[in-house]
Design an enzyme around this catalytic site. Structure first.
Site, short mmCIF file in Angstrom:
data_model
loop_
_atom_site.label_atom_id
_atom_site.label_comp_id
_atom_site.label_asym_id
_atom_site.label_seq_id
_atom_site.Cartn_x
_atom_site.Cartn_y
_atom_site.Cartn_z
N ASP A 105 0.57 -1.09 -0.02
CA ASP A 105 -0.01 -0.41 -0.02
C ASP A 105 1.10 1.44 -0.07
OD1 ASP A 105 -2.70 1.21 -0.01
OD2 ASP A 105 -2.29 2.36 1.90
N GLU A 134 0.86 6.41 0.32
CA GLU A 134 -0.19 6.95 0.49
C GLU A 134 0.66 7.91 -0.33
OE1 GLU A 134 -2.82 7.07 2.15
OE2 GLU A 134 -2.69 5.13 3.01
N HIS A 175 -4.41 10.70 5.56
CA HIS A 175 -3.18 10.18 5.97
C HIS A 175 -2.91 10.45 7.13
CE1 HIS A 175 -1.26 12.96 2.67
NE2 HIS A 175 -1.36 12.07 2.05
N HIS A 185 -5.43 7.18 7.60
CA HIS A 185 -5.24 5.96 6.73
C HIS A 185 -3.86 6.33 6.82
CE1 HIS A 185 -8.44 5.25 2.92
NE2 HIS A 185 -9.32 5.62 3.82
N ASP A 218 -2.41 -0.21 7.25
CA ASP A 218 -3.48 -0.63 5.30
C ASP A 218 -2.67 -2.56 4.77
OD1 ASP A 218 -5.06 1.25 6.23
OD2 ASP A 218 -4.97 2.09 4.56
#
Length: 239
Positions: free
Chosen positions: A7, A9, A57, A152, A157
């Site tokens: 994942d 960001e 985030h 997030h 995640d």
């Protein structure tokens, strides 16, 4: 099989507009088991973060000021994912950002380094058409605790996504479950837990048994004693 749940960001939504990666997280699975190995890096994007992205985030430019640039972590990242299948929720988004970062450094695309990419969002849409299939929605559907996910974050995640992925593909490892493992819940296409009912056994009544015997006797008569469903009398001893 080696798999990497991944994942990222970012500073915004579109790498074509110059947005950059600010966090990347990878956790490793071997044969559908977490190995404990992971790679987690915050990255200085060398640009501003959109307010909308920061609201999602919570990562600020001030926090990232002393973090490495993507060029500083690229070799470690590529080595970690090399030869593995990537498992990503909404894979085109993350792959698009990763490849944009790699192009800036004249590196090959992610797809040429890993063994393949599995998009869990696409999987979820196939399994649950017409339903919400965000990571939070899938955690709720598969009864995975995501109470610590207030914002997030790439590492959290990936941990949640690993559990979701294993839940969505549980039938694929049915032969790998230990004999003493506790039974896991099964879900229908709508994500509703199935309740396995006790098997109902109905025994034939005396009337039904009598009718069955009469039918077999008729078959035996018509076939001149060749009815295979009637027990044969024991053979007489000779000699």
């Amino acid at each position: 099989m080696r798999q990497i749940v991944l994942d990222t960001e970012t500073t915004g939504l579109d790498p074509r507009s110059g947005h950059r990666i600010i966090e990347v997280a990878c956790i490793e699975m071997e044969n559908r088991r977490l190995t404990g190995r992971h790679l987690h890096k915050y990255v200085n994007p060398e640009r501003e973060i959109d307010a909308g992205a920061q609201a999602v985030h919570g990562i600020t430019l001030e926090f990232l000021a002393d973090k490495p640039k993507f060029a500083d972590i690229v070799d470690e990242f590529l080595e970690f994912i090399n030869g593995a299948e990537l498992v990503i929720h909404n894979a085109p988004f993350d792959i698009g950002f990763l490849n944009a970062e790699l192009r800036r450094l004249d590196r090959v695309p992610v797809e040429t380094v890993c063994a393949g990419v599995t998009d869990t969002l696409r999987m979820a849409k196939d399994l649950h058409p017409g339903k919400r299939n965000s990571l939070d929605a899938l955690c709720e559907r598969y009864e995975i605790d995501n109470s610590s996910r207030t914002l997030h974050g790439a590492l959290l995640d990936t941990e949640l996504l690993a559990e979701v992925f294993l839940a969505m593909t549980r039938g694929q490892n049915s032969l790998m479950i230990e004999p003493d493992a506790a039974p896991r819940k099964q879900f229908d296409a709508n994500g509703v837990a199935r309740v396995r009912k006790a098997l109902l056994v109905r025994r034939a009544s005396d009337e039904e048994l009598g009718e069955h015997a009469r039918v077999l006797a008729g078959i035996d008569k018509e076939s001149k004693g060749a009815c295979i469903w009637l027990p044969k009398p024991p053979a007489e001893a000779t000699g």
